[in-house]
Structure formats: structure tokens, C-alpha cells
Design a protein around this motif. Structure first.
Motif, PDB file in Angstrom:
ATOM      1  N   UNK A  61       2.902   3.549  -1.826  1.00  0.00           N
ATOM      2  CA  UNK A  61       1.931   2.507  -1.452  1.00  0.00           C
ATOM      3  C   UNK A  61       0.514   3.064  -1.403  1.00  0.00           C
ATOM      4  N   UNK A  62       0.361   4.264  -0.866  1.00  0.00           N
ATOM      5  CA  UNK A  62      -0.969   4.872  -0.846  1.00  0.00           C
ATOM      6  C   UNK A  62      -1.439   5.188  -2.264  1.00  0.00           C
ATOM      7  N   UNK A  63      -0.557   5.768  -3.080  1.00  0.00           N
ATOM      8  CA  UNK A  63      -0.955   6.113  -4.447  1.00  0.00           C
ATOM      9  C   UNK A  63      -1.319   4.874  -5.244  1.00  0.00           C
ATOM     10  N   UNK A  64      -0.593   3.792  -5.055  1.00  0.00           N
ATOM     11  CA  UNK A  64      -0.891   2.552  -5.773  1.00  0.00           C
ATOM     12  C   UNK A  64      -2.279   2.047  -5.411  1.00  0.00           C
ATOM     13  N   UNK A  65      -2.727   2.344  -4.182  1.00  0.00           N
ATOM     14  CA  UNK A  65      -4.069   1.956  -3.739  1.00  0.00           C
ATOM     15  C   UNK A  65      -5.124   2.977  -4.151  1.00  0.00           C
ATOM     16  N   UNK A  66      -4.722   3.989  -4.932  1.00  0.00           N
ATOM     17  CA  UNK A  66      -5.674   4.985  -5.411  1.00  0.00           C
ATOM     18  C   UNK A  66      -5.946   6.107  -4.429  1.00  0.00           C
ATOM     19  N   UNK A  67      -5.072   6.273  -3.440  1.00  0.00           N
ATOM     20  CA  UNK A  67      -5.246   7.288  -2.414  1.00  0.00           C
ATOM     21  C   UNK A  67      -4.409   8.519  -2.762  1.00  0.00           C
ATOM     22  N   UNK A  68      -5.016   9.677  -2.669  1.00  0.00           N
ATOM     23  CA  UNK A  68      -4.293  10.932  -2.871  1.00  0.00           C
ATOM     24  C   UNK A  68      -3.471  11.224  -1.615  1.00  0.00           C
ATOM     25  N   UNK A  69      -2.199  11.565  -1.777  1.00  0.00           N
ATOM     26  CA  UNK A  69      -1.308  11.767  -0.631  1.00  0.00           C
ATOM     27  C   UNK A  69      -0.746  13.177  -0.637  1.00  0.00           C
ATOM     28  N   UNK A  70      -0.751  13.781   0.544  1.00  0.00           N
ATOM     29  CA  UNK A  70      -0.172  15.111   0.734  1.00  0.00           C
ATOM     30  C   UNK A  70       0.845  15.016   1.866  1.00  0.00           C
ATOM     31  N   UNK A  71       2.055  15.528   1.619  1.00  0.00           N
ATOM     32  CA  UNK A  71       3.085  15.593   2.654  1.00  0.00           C
ATOM     33  C   UNK A  71       3.165  17.042   3.111  1.00  0.00           C
TER      34      UNK A  71
END
Length: 100
Positions: A61-71
Motif C-alpha cells: 500500500x505504501x509503495x503503490x502510493x509512491x512511498x519508499x518502505x524499509x522493514x
């Protein structure tokens, strides 16, 4: 959650499994305009496929909004189950899970 240097950090605490996955996703703001999100699992534990799916869904969901995600901070037991079940870094997984 905290916001620092344009990075929103969600600190996940406790057990993440079928009974808590919905609350986990509800606690996140997928509409927020931030460039980066960090999911901190250092004091969390993933128990089952539903918990892993919740992490995948948040990342998608974050990536679809153009947000880079780190776990970050995944403990050894949780890493084992994520390695077996998580799909968020597989090619084409966003489209398969979320649709177009």
C-alpha cells in the motif's frame, strides 16, 4: 508512529498474527504524503501467514502510493517465517495482491 527527517516510522509492538493483523493495518496512514516509511519490527513477533501478509499488505500500500518502505529489526524467528512466506520483494507481487 514518529516523523523525523521526512521518514515516518511505525514501531510495531507485540505479537502480529491473525487476531492483530487488522489493527496493525488500521494504525497506518497510507494517505500521508511522506517520501519514506520505516516499519520497525524490533519488538514485534510474527506468528503466522496472516501476520506476514499484513506486513506485505502495508509495504504494498505504501509503495503503490509512491512511498519508499524499509522493514527493520526483524528478529530471527520472524525472519525465518518472513523468508518462507513474505512476497513484498517478489517481482510483480504488488499487482497480484492489490490488483492494478
Amino acid at each position: 508512529s514518529t516523523l523525523e527527517n521526512d521518514v515516518r516510522t511505525y514501531r510495531v509492538e507485540g505479537q502480529l498474527f491473525f487476531a492483530s493483523a487488522e489493527d496493525f493495518l488500521a494504525a497506518m496512514n497510507f494517505e500521508e504524503q511522506v517520501p519514506r516509511v520505516r516499519l520497525d519490527l524490533s519488538i514485534a513477533h510474527l506468528w503466522d501467514l496472516t501476520g506476514v501478509n499484513a506486513i506485505d499488505m502495508a509495504v504494498f500500500k505504501f509503495r503503490r502510493a509512491g512511498v519508499e518502505v524499509e522493514v527493520i529489526g526483524v528478529n530471527e524467528a520472524s525472519a525465518t517465517i518472513m523468508d518462507k512466506l513474505a512476497v513484498h520483494d517478489q517481482p510483480g507481487a504488488v499487482e497480484r495482491v492489490l490488483g492494478h
